[in-house]
Each structure stands twice: as C-alpha cells, then as structure tokens.
Design a protein around this motif. Structure first.
Motif, PDB file in Angstrom:
ATOM      1  N   LEU A 132       0.831  -1.208   0.000  1.00 43.60           N
ATOM      2  CA  LEU A 132       0.000   0.000   0.000  1.00 43.60           C
ATOM      3  C   LEU A 132       0.866   1.259   0.000  1.00 43.60           C
ATOM      4  N   ALA A 133       1.967   1.237   0.741  1.00 40.11           N
ATOM      5  CA  ALA A 133       2.878   2.390   0.762  1.00 40.11           C
ATOM      6  C   ALA A 133       3.478   2.632  -0.619  1.00 40.11           C
ATOM      7  N   LEU A 134       3.842   1.560  -1.321  1.00 36.49           N
ATOM      8  CA  LEU A 134       4.365   1.714  -2.682  1.00 36.49           C
ATOM      9  C   LEU A 134       3.305   2.315  -3.606  1.00 36.49           C
ATOM     10  N   CYS A 135       2.069   1.840  -3.486  1.00 40.68           N
ATOM     11  CA  CYS A 135       0.988   2.385  -4.307  1.00 40.68           C
ATOM     12  C   CYS A 135       0.790   3.872  -4.017  1.00 40.68           C
ATOM     13  N   GLU A 136       0.808   4.239  -2.750  1.00 36.13           N
ATOM     14  CA  GLU A 136       0.659   5.647  -2.392  1.00 36.13           C
ATOM     15  C   GLU A 136       1.795   6.485  -2.979  1.00 36.13           C
ATOM     16  N   SER A 137       3.017   5.966  -2.917  1.00 34.21           N
ATOM     17  CA  SER A 137       4.158   6.728  -3.437  1.00 34.21           C
ATOM     18  C   SER A 137       4.074   6.913  -4.947  1.00 34.21           C
ATOM     19  N   GLU A 138       3.373   6.006  -5.640  1.00 33.43           N
ATOM     20  CA  GLU A 138       3.194   6.110  -7.090  1.00 33.43           C
ATOM     21  C   GLU A 138       1.966   6.941  -7.465  1.00 33.43           C
ATOM     22  N   PHE A 163      -5.824   0.795  -4.325  1.00 36.54           N
ATOM     23  CA  PHE A 163      -5.529  -0.164  -3.257  1.00 36.54           C
ATOM     24  C   PHE A 163      -5.516   0.505  -1.883  1.00 36.54           C
ATOM     25  N   PRO A 164      -4.830   1.634  -1.703  1.00 37.98           N
ATOM     26  CA  PRO A 164      -4.808   2.253  -0.377  1.00 37.98           C
ATOM     27  C   PRO A 164      -6.187   2.702   0.114  1.00 37.98           C
ATOM     28  N   ALA A 165      -7.141   2.916  -0.778  1.00 41.50           N
ATOM     29  CA  ALA A 165      -8.477   3.365  -0.375  1.00 41.50           C
ATOM     30  C   ALA A 165      -9.202   2.337   0.478  1.00 41.50           C
ATOM     31  N   ASP A 166      -8.866   1.059   0.323  1.00 38.85           N
ATOM     32  CA  ASP A 166      -9.542   0.001   1.087  1.00 38.85           C
ATOM     33  C   ASP A 166      -8.575  -1.169   1.218  1.00 38.85           C
ATOM     34  N   ALA A 167      -7.898  -1.244   2.346  1.00 41.52           N
ATOM     35  CA  ALA A 167      -6.868  -2.272   2.555  1.00 41.52           C
ATOM     36  C   ALA A 167      -7.440  -3.678   2.485  1.00 41.52           C
ATOM     37  N   ASN A 168      -8.638  -3.894   3.035  1.00 43.34           N
ATOM     38  CA  ASN A 168      -9.235  -5.237   2.989  1.00 43.34           C
ATOM     39  C   ASN A 168      -9.519  -5.655   1.554  1.00 43.34           C
ATOM     40  N   ARG A 169     -10.041  -4.721   0.775  1.00 43.27           N
ATOM     41  CA  ARG A 169     -10.308  -5.021  -0.637  1.00 43.27           C
ATOM     42  C   ARG A 169      -9.000  -5.291  -1.375  1.00 43.27           C
ATOM     43  N   ALA A 170      -7.958  -4.497  -1.097  1.00 41.79           N
ATOM     44  CA  ALA A 170      -6.663  -4.698  -1.742  1.00 41.79           C
ATOM     45  C   ALA A 170      -6.135  -6.099  -1.459  1.00 41.79           C
ATOM     46  N   HIS A 171      -6.197  -6.530  -0.209  1.00 39.48           N
ATOM     47  CA  HIS A 171      -5.715  -7.876   0.131  1.00 39.48           C
ATOM     48  C   HIS A 171      -6.529  -8.945  -0.603  1.00 39.48           C
ATOM     49  N   ALA A 172      -7.848  -8.759  -0.668  1.00 40.40           N
ATOM     50  CA  ALA A 172      -8.697  -9.718  -1.381  1.00 40.40           C
ATOM     51  C   ALA A 172      -8.302  -9.793  -2.854  1.00 40.40           C
ATOM     52  N   VAL A 173      -8.020  -8.659  -3.467  1.00 42.65           N
ATOM     53  CA  VAL A 173      -7.625  -8.623  -4.879  1.00 42.65           C
ATOM     54  C   VAL A 173      -6.266  -9.285  -5.066  1.00 42.65           C
ATOM     55  N   LEU A 174      -5.322  -8.994  -4.191  1.00 44.92           N
ATOM     56  CA  LEU A 174      -3.960  -9.526  -4.323  1.00 44.92           C
ATOM     57  C   LEU A 174      -3.885 -11.031  -4.100  1.00 44.92           C
ATOM     58  N   THR A 175      -4.932 -11.618  -3.534  1.00 45.78           N
ATOM     59  CA  THR A 175      -4.949 -13.061  -3.254  1.00 45.78           C
ATOM     60  C   THR A 175      -6.114 -13.775  -3.937  1.00 45.78           C
ATOM     61  N   ALA A 176      -6.776 -13.119  -4.870  1.00 43.78           N
ATOM     62  CA  ALA A 176      -7.938 -13.696  -5.550  1.00 43.78           C
ATOM     63  C   ALA A 176      -7.533 -14.891  -6.416  1.00 43.78           C
ATOM     64  N   PRO A 177      -8.478 -15.787  -6.717  1.00 38.22           N
ATOM     65  CA  PRO A 177      -8.178 -16.896  -7.626  1.00 38.22           C
ATOM     66  C   PRO A 177      -7.669 -16.360  -8.969  1.00 38.22           C
ATOM     67  N   GLY A 178      -6.634 -16.988  -9.495  1.00 39.61           N
ATOM     68  CA  GLY A 178      -6.064 -16.580 -10.765  1.00 39.61           C
ATOM     69  C   GLY A 178      -5.063 -15.440 -10.651  1.00 39.61           C
TER      70      GLY A 178
END
Length: 126
Positions: free
Chosen positions: A15-21, A26-41
C-alpha cells in the motif's frame, strides 16, 4: 534482497508503494486490496530488503495461456538494481501462462528490454 509470494504481512508495504506512485485504488480500502492480491487466478509477489517491501508485482492469469501484469512498482530508492526484472522472472512461471500482456505509460524502456511484441491497445472504462 529476496523475492517471495505475497502474504498479508506484506500489505502495508504494498500500500505504501501504491501511495508513493499516486495509485489510490488499493490504499483506499486495505481489505479489498488484500482480497484482490490473493484472488483466484492472481499471482502477487514482493521484493524484500530485510523485512521492508521494496517492490511488488500483481498479475492476473487464466493459468494456461494468458497473463496480465496489472501493477508493478519498485521503490524509488531501489530502482535500477534489477528488482523489477527479478519480480517478473519470479512471478511469470507461477502464473502458468505462456505470455504476459501489460499496459504502461511510464516504463516503455524497461519492458522493451524483455523479448516482446508491441501492439496498440485500449483500456475500457465501463
């Protein structure tokens, strides 16, 4: 420096890397970001300098033919040290895909250093 598969403990660094870019999604919703980063596929890998996340790559794949590099970032202090290449080389076989497509507006020179074909493309916002 080491490359490994993403785990929940890496989320604050990603999230810190995303913010720096300047990438707010992703930083708007950490739970959603984690779900996306670990989703099937999804294949997500991180570059670590000790315990610090200094890079990450997030790819989506059908597991057989096609993958898409959706996001990749390396911290400004760690760029030009082979981390981006190492992230892609580590992640590519994990996707199971034969090829990776991507869109970039800032890193053409970096991606052009890989074996590739260039195509015109569009990003559709429904």
């Amino acid at each position: 420096m080491s490359i490994t598969q993403y785990q929940h403990a890496h989320l604050p660094g990603v999230l810190a890397l995303c913010e720096s870019e300047g990438w707010p999604t992703f930083p708007a919703d950490a739970n959603r970001a984690h779900a996306v980063l670990t989703a099937p596929g999804v294949t997500t890998v991180v570059a670590l300098d000790g315990d610090e996340v200094v890079g990450f790559a997030y790819l989506q794949s059908d597991g057989h033919i096609q993958a898409h590099l959706s996001l990749m970032a390396v911290s400004k202090t760690h760029r030009r040290n082979g981390i981006g290449r190492a992230l892609l080389e580590y992640a590519a076989p994990l996707t199971g895909a034969q090829r990776i497509d991507l869109v970039t507006d800032t890193a053409e020179g970096f991606y052009a250093a890989f074996p590739h074909h260039t195509f015109a493309g569009y990003r559709i916002y429904p």
